[in-house]
Motif scaffolding. Sequence first.
Motif, PDB file in Angstrom:
ATOM      1  N   MET A 111       0.833  -1.204   0.000  1.00 35.04           N
ATOM      2  CA  MET A 111       0.000   0.000   0.000  1.00 35.04           C
ATOM      3  C   MET A 111       0.868   1.255   0.000  1.00 35.04           C
ATOM      4  SD  MET A 111      -3.025  -1.126   2.682  1.00 35.04           S
ATOM      5  CE  MET A 111      -3.461   0.577   2.990  1.00 35.04           C
ATOM      6  N   ALA A 112       1.967   1.222   0.757  1.00 29.12           N
ATOM      7  CA  ALA A 112       2.887   2.365   0.800  1.00 29.12           C
ATOM      8  C   ALA A 112       3.509   2.598  -0.570  1.00 29.12           C
ATOM      9  CB  ALA A 112       3.965   2.135   1.851  1.00 29.12           C
ATOM     10  N   ALA A 113       3.883   1.522  -1.244  1.00 27.35           N
ATOM     11  CA  ALA A 113       4.470   1.652  -2.582  1.00 27.35           C
ATOM     12  C   ALA A 113       3.474   2.261  -3.559  1.00 27.35           C
ATOM     13  CB  ALA A 113       4.942   0.286  -3.079  1.00 27.35           C
ATOM     14  N   GLN A 114       2.206   1.852  -3.461  1.00 29.32           N
ATOM     15  CA  GLN A 114       1.188   2.401  -4.350  1.00 29.32           C
ATOM     16  C   GLN A 114       0.929   3.879  -4.059  1.00 29.32           C
ATOM     17  OE1 GLN A 114      -2.263  -0.084  -3.946  1.00 29.32           O
ATOM     18  NE2 GLN A 114      -1.298  -1.827  -4.938  1.00 29.32           N
ATOM     19  N   GLU A 115       0.901   4.223  -2.775  1.00 28.38           N
ATOM     20  CA  GLU A 115       0.574   5.602  -2.402  1.00 28.38           C
ATOM     21  C   GLU A 115       1.756   6.558  -2.541  1.00 28.38           C
ATOM     22  OE1 GLU A 115      -1.235   8.070   1.381  1.00 28.38           O
ATOM     23  OE2 GLU A 115      -1.875   6.009   1.053  1.00 28.38           O
ATOM     24  N   PHE A 116       2.948   6.110  -2.136  1.00 31.59           N
ATOM     25  CA  PHE A 116       4.105   7.004  -2.078  1.00 31.59           C
ATOM     26  C   PHE A 116       5.172   6.693  -3.120  1.00 31.59           C
ATOM     27  CE2 PHE A 116       2.664   6.501   2.444  1.00 31.59           C
ATOM     28  CZ  PHE A 116       2.040   7.727   2.546  1.00 31.59           C
TER      29      PHE A 116
ATOM     30  N   TYR B 188       8.134   3.856  -4.886  1.00 28.57           N
ATOM     31  CA  TYR B 188       9.246   3.065  -4.358  1.00 28.57           C
ATOM     32  C   TYR B 188      10.445   3.922  -3.974  1.00 28.57           C
ATOM     33  CZ  TYR B 188       6.892  -1.199  -5.775  1.00 28.57           C
ATOM     34  OH  TYR B 188       6.000  -2.219  -5.900  1.00 28.57           O
ATOM     35  N   GLU B 189      10.400   5.185  -4.266  1.00 30.51           N
ATOM     36  CA  GLU B 189      11.561   6.033  -4.021  1.00 30.51           C
ATOM     37  C   GLU B 189      11.329   7.019  -2.887  1.00 30.51           C
ATOM     38  OE1 GLU B 189      13.153   7.671  -7.607  1.00 30.51           O
ATOM     39  OE2 GLU B 189      12.705   5.852  -8.722  1.00 30.51           O
ATOM     40  N   GLN B 190      10.719   6.541  -1.802  1.00 29.32           N
ATOM     41  CA  GLN B 190      10.523   7.402  -0.630  1.00 29.32           C
ATOM     42  C   GLN B 190      11.883   7.829  -0.100  1.00 29.32           C
ATOM     43  OE1 GLN B 190       7.707   6.458   2.508  1.00 29.32           O
ATOM     44  NE2 GLN B 190       7.137   4.638   1.362  1.00 29.32           N
ATOM     45  N   LYS B 191      11.981   9.054   0.270  1.00 28.92           N
ATOM     46  CA  LYS B 191      13.214   9.551   0.873  1.00 28.92           C
ATOM     47  C   LYS B 191      13.022   9.582   2.389  1.00 28.92           C
ATOM     48  CE  LYS B 191      14.985  11.833  -3.005  1.00 28.92           C
ATOM     49  NZ  LYS B 191      15.777  10.941  -3.731  1.00 28.92           N
ATOM     50  N   GLY B 192      14.059   9.226   3.106  1.00 31.86           N
ATOM     51  CA  GLY B 192      13.984   9.271   4.565  1.00 31.86           C
ATOM     52  C   GLY B 192      13.311   8.041   5.141  1.00 31.86           C
ATOM     53  N   ILE B 193      12.644   8.246   6.236  1.00 31.54           N
ATOM     54  CA  ILE B 193      12.042   7.149   6.993  1.00 31.54           C
ATOM     55  C   ILE B 193      10.856   6.548   6.223  1.00 31.54           C
ATOM     56  CG2 ILE B 193      10.480   8.612   8.295  1.00 31.54           C
ATOM     57  CD1 ILE B 193      11.209   6.914  10.779  1.00 31.54           C
ATOM     58  N   LEU B 194      10.677   5.240   6.351  1.00 28.44           N
ATOM     59  CA  LEU B 194       9.586   4.534   5.692  1.00 28.44           C
ATOM     60  C   LEU B 194       8.251   4.973   6.277  1.00 28.44           C
ATOM     61  CD1 LEU B 194       8.612   2.274   3.794  1.00 28.44           C
ATOM     62  CD2 LEU B 194       9.007   0.674   5.678  1.00 28.44           C
ATOM     63  N   ARG B 195       7.315   5.304   5.407  1.00 26.54           N
ATOM     64  CA  ARG B 195       5.991   5.771   5.836  1.00 26.54           C
ATOM     65  C   ARG B 195       4.951   4.746   5.418  1.00 26.54           C
ATOM     66  NH1 ARG B 195       4.785  10.918   6.941  1.00 26.54           N
ATOM     67  NH2 ARG B 195       2.593  11.336   7.187  1.00 26.54           N
ATOM     68  N   LEU B 196       4.096   4.322   6.372  1.00 23.05           N
ATOM     69  CA  LEU B 196       3.051   3.344   6.098  1.00 23.05           C
ATOM     70  C   LEU B 196       1.682   3.988   6.241  1.00 23.05           C
ATOM     71  CD1 LEU B 196       4.457   0.273   8.058  1.00 23.05           C
ATOM     72  CD2 LEU B 196       4.637   0.747   5.611  1.00 23.05           C
ATOM     73  N   PRO B 197       0.842   3.853   5.208  1.00 22.99           N
ATOM     74  CA  PRO B 197      -0.499   4.449   5.253  1.00 22.99           C
ATOM     75  C   PRO B 197      -1.463   3.537   6.023  1.00 22.99           C
ATOM     76  CG  PRO B 197      -0.164   3.394   3.144  1.00 22.99           C
ATOM     77  CD  PRO B 197       1.109   3.236   3.921  1.00 22.99           C
ATOM     78  N   CYS B 198      -1.449   3.658   7.320  1.00 16.22           N
ATOM     79  CA  CYS B 198      -2.259   2.786   8.165  1.00 16.22           C
ATOM     80  C   CYS B 198      -2.625   3.554   9.424  1.00 16.22           C
ATOM     81  CB  CYS B 198      -1.462   1.535   8.517  1.00 16.22           C
ATOM     82  SG  CYS B 198      -2.322   0.359   9.567  1.00 16.22           S
ATOM     83  N   ASP B 199      -3.828   3.334   9.913  1.00 18.29           N
ATOM     84  CA  ASP B 199      -4.242   3.908  11.181  1.00 18.29           C
ATOM     85  C   ASP B 199      -3.332   3.380  12.292  1.00 18.29           C
ATOM     86  OD1 ASP B 199      -6.412   5.266  12.848  1.00 18.29           O
ATOM     87  OD2 ASP B 199      -6.321   3.240  13.705  1.00 18.29           O
ATOM     88  N   VAL B 200      -2.936   4.248  13.206  1.00 23.07           N
ATOM     89  CA  VAL B 200      -2.008   3.872  14.280  1.00 23.07           C
ATOM     90  C   VAL B 200      -2.563   2.714  15.112  1.00 23.07           C
ATOM     91  CG1 VAL B 200      -0.875   4.676  16.386  1.00 23.07           C
ATOM     92  CG2 VAL B 200      -0.937   6.150  14.364  1.00 23.07           C
ATOM     93  N   THR B 201      -3.832   2.787  15.470  1.00 26.64           N
ATOM     94  CA  THR B 201      -4.442   1.722  16.276  1.00 26.64           C
ATOM     95  C   THR B 201      -4.407   0.392  15.536  1.00 26.64           C
ATOM     96  OG1 THR B 201      -5.907   3.340  17.304  1.00 26.64           O
ATOM     97  CG2 THR B 201      -6.526   1.027  17.512  1.00 26.64           C
TER      98      THR B 201
END
Length: 83
Positions: free
Chosen positions: A53-58, A60-73
Amino acid sequence: MSKIRDHNNGLISYKHVPKGHVPVIVGSENQTERFVVQIEMLSHPSVMHLLEMAAQEFGYEQKGILRLPCDVTRFIQILNSVK
């Protein structure tokens, strides 16, 4: 799993990530939290789905820390089920 809340205007300190772990940012722009997870957890199917999901949204070339599109809970529930 160790969870670190970021209260420094979005600034992240990378110096406290233990060997064999990876930092990730979870949540939406309004509410994000920083987690440090074991690398082995990244191969679990539920976490792999979040990585896709992260690859689709952001991309494959995210810079910095990996970001995951998911509710924290929901992410905490996933981590607890992976243990």
